[in-house]
Design an enzyme around this catalytic site. Structure first.
Site, mmCIF file in Angstrom:
data_model
loop_
_atom_site.group_PDB
_atom_site.id
_atom_site.type_symbol
_atom_site.label_atom_id
_atom_site.label_comp_id
_atom_site.label_asym_id
_atom_site.label_seq_id
_atom_site.Cartn_x
_atom_site.Cartn_y
_atom_site.Cartn_z
ATOM 1 N N ARG A 182 0.817 -1.224 0.000
ATOM 2 C CA ARG A 182 0.000 0.000 0.000
ATOM 3 C C ARG A 182 0.846 1.267 0.000
ATOM 4 N NH1 ARG A 182 -2.224 -2.734 4.098
ATOM 5 N NH2 ARG A 182 -4.242 -3.707 3.750
ATOM 6 N N ILE A 183 1.825 1.327 0.935
ATOM 7 C CA ILE A 183 2.595 2.578 1.077
ATOM 8 C C ILE A 183 3.549 2.749 -0.104
ATOM 9 C CG2 ILE A 183 4.173 3.888 2.566
ATOM 10 C CD1 ILE A 183 2.878 2.414 4.981
ATOM 11 N N THR A 199 11.225 4.716 5.553
ATOM 12 C CA THR A 199 10.086 5.039 6.440
ATOM 13 C C THR A 199 9.471 3.740 6.963
ATOM 14 O OG1 THR A 199 8.648 5.125 4.494
ATOM 15 C CG2 THR A 199 9.463 7.231 5.328
ATOM 16 N N SER A 200 10.224 2.616 6.878
ATOM 17 C CA SER A 200 9.621 1.331 7.281
ATOM 18 C C SER A 200 9.912 1.043 8.761
ATOM 19 C CB SER A 200 10.100 0.211 6.362
ATOM 20 O OG SER A 200 11.494 0.012 6.465
ATOM 21 N N ARG A 201 11.043 0.409 9.034
ATOM 22 C CA ARG A 201 11.475 0.178 10.407
ATOM 23 C C ARG A 201 12.995 0.333 10.446
ATOM 24 N NH1 ARG A 201 6.961 0.952 11.835
ATOM 25 N NH2 ARG A 201 5.594 -0.396 13.056
ATOM 26 N N GLU A 252 15.127 3.498 18.639
ATOM 27 C CA GLU A 252 14.315 4.705 18.761
ATOM 28 C C GLU A 252 14.028 4.908 20.229
ATOM 29 O OE1 GLU A 252 10.866 4.440 16.234
ATOM 30 O OE2 GLU A 252 12.095 4.214 14.444
ATOM 31 N N HIS A 287 10.161 9.198 13.660
ATOM 32 C CA HIS A 287 9.063 8.252 13.421
ATOM 33 C C HIS A 287 7.707 8.975 13.393
ATOM 34 C CE1 HIS A 287 7.963 3.726 13.851
ATOM 35 N NE2 HIS A 287 7.084 4.353 13.086
HETATM 36 C C1 DGY Z 1 2.911 1.918 12.096
HETATM 37 O O1 DGY Z 1 1.701 2.049 12.300
HETATM 38 O O2 DGY Z 1 3.447 0.813 11.982
HETATM 39 C C2 DGY Z 1 3.708 3.147 11.951
HETATM 40 O O3 DGY Z 1 5.066 2.893 11.958
HETATM 41 C C3 DGY Z 1 3.332 4.176 12.985
HETATM 42 O O4 DGY Z 1 3.725 5.401 12.441
#
Ligand code: DGY
Length: 327
Positions: free
Chosen positions: A158-159, A234-236, A265, A284
């Protein structure tokens, strides 16, 4: 009728909290810092439901500390790498998450980081504040163009697809590596990660964190990127070997990086990444818009309440519990 007892491990937005309070007796953790492990284990004792955050590890120890009456865990996030899913499944506990609603907000942050890193926005802003702006110069603070360049998306869920949609408007060529995912927005499927890395001017990561993606972005990965490439995550955080990323950025082996997630984090102030001009880091905030966090709180509440009522969760990450167990 007795109301179910739940623990909510952070104060969440009223849009969701009000729904929970209507139906349950809720103990809501409202401190600045998350509960420590010991406190969390104590707080879950005897609850019927837990509404957890991505900072809480949910595993066998915690599920057993809660006790056999526990009916549901609802995670206030789409990612669930904080949860040992097989431990919950083995106990017949459905786990909820919040997919879909944070897609656009997270894709916006990925794109904001991409532009910020490529066009040296943070460095330029600092340049003014440090009194360095003396005149206009043809070679001052030059960055990278987006138009006509290739964006490589790793993980076309999706992202990833929402990032591709944005890139179309910027005139970028889009390629992706994501076995099994169909193309959208004119994106071209690559047969291997290496192929994607060799062709991309920008690389954006959109995979979940699991055993196969932990430290996927390592020295080898970075050495295959183009010399002027920009890297976005922007994942982990643990998808990236940060020491390798630091070396690549410091040696200007790649042009820049933009990170919404780090390992750990919060990122300690002593992290060498913070010494680099060509690394932009935000804390985050991928899903941190008011509407998105309202929607996440609401969906997390709906998952929790459905589980307490013995109904199927609107979004359940281990639906096999419904086949194996009758709770
Ligand atoms: C999630 O929902 O997994 C996101 O990382 C929160 O921003």
């Amino acid at each position: 009728m007795t109301r179910p007892k739940v623990f909510i491990s952070r104060k969440m937005r009223d849009a969701g909290l009000d729904l929970v309070l209507e139906f349950c007796d809720a103990d809501v953790w409202d401190e600045e810092m998350p509960p420590t492990r010991d406190v969390l284990l104590e707080k879950v004792r005897g609850v019927d439901g837990l509404l957890s955050m991505l900072t809480d590890r949910v595993d066998a120890e915690l599920l057993d500390a809660a006790g056999p009456q526990l009916k549901v865990v609802s995670n206030h996030a789409v990612g669930f790498d904080n949860i040992v899913v097989p431990d919950a499944t083995a106990r017949g506990i459905p786990i909820g998450n919040t997919p879909g609603i944070l897609t656009d907000a997270t894709a916006d942050i990925a794109f904001a980081l991409l532009l910020t890193a490529a066009r040296r926005i943070v460095e330029s802003e600092k340049y003014i504040r440090e009194g360095k702006w003396k005149t206009w110069h043809p070679s001052m603070l030059l960055g990278m163009d987006l138009a006509g360049k290739t964006l490589g998306i790793v993980g076309f869920g999706r992202i990833g697809r929402a990032v591709a949609k944005r890139a179309v408007g910027f005139g970028m060529r889009i390629i992706y590596y994501s076995p099994g995912a169909e193309s959208e927005f004119g994106a071209i499927k690559m047969n291997s990660l290496d192929e994607l890395l060799h062709e991309s001017d920008f690389v954006s990561i959109h995979t979940p964190l699991n055993d196969s993606t932990r430290h996927m972005v390592n020295a080898d990965f970075l050495s295959k990127m183009k010399p002027n490439a920009v890297f976005i995550n922007t994942s982990r955080g643990p998808v990236v070997d940060q020491a390798a990323l630091y070396e690549a950025l410091k040696a200007k082996q790649i042009f820049a990086a933009g990170l919404d997630v780090t390992d750990p984090e919060p990122l300690p102030l002593t992290s060498p990444l913070l010494t680099l001009e060509n690394c932009v880091i935000v804390p985050h905030i991928g899903s941190a818009s008011e509407r998105t966090r309202d929607d996440m709180a609401r969906l997390a509440a709906e998952n929790l309440i459905a589980g307490l009522k013995g109904e199927r969760l609107p979004h359940c990450i281990n639906p096999e519990v419904y086949e194996n167990f009758q709770k």
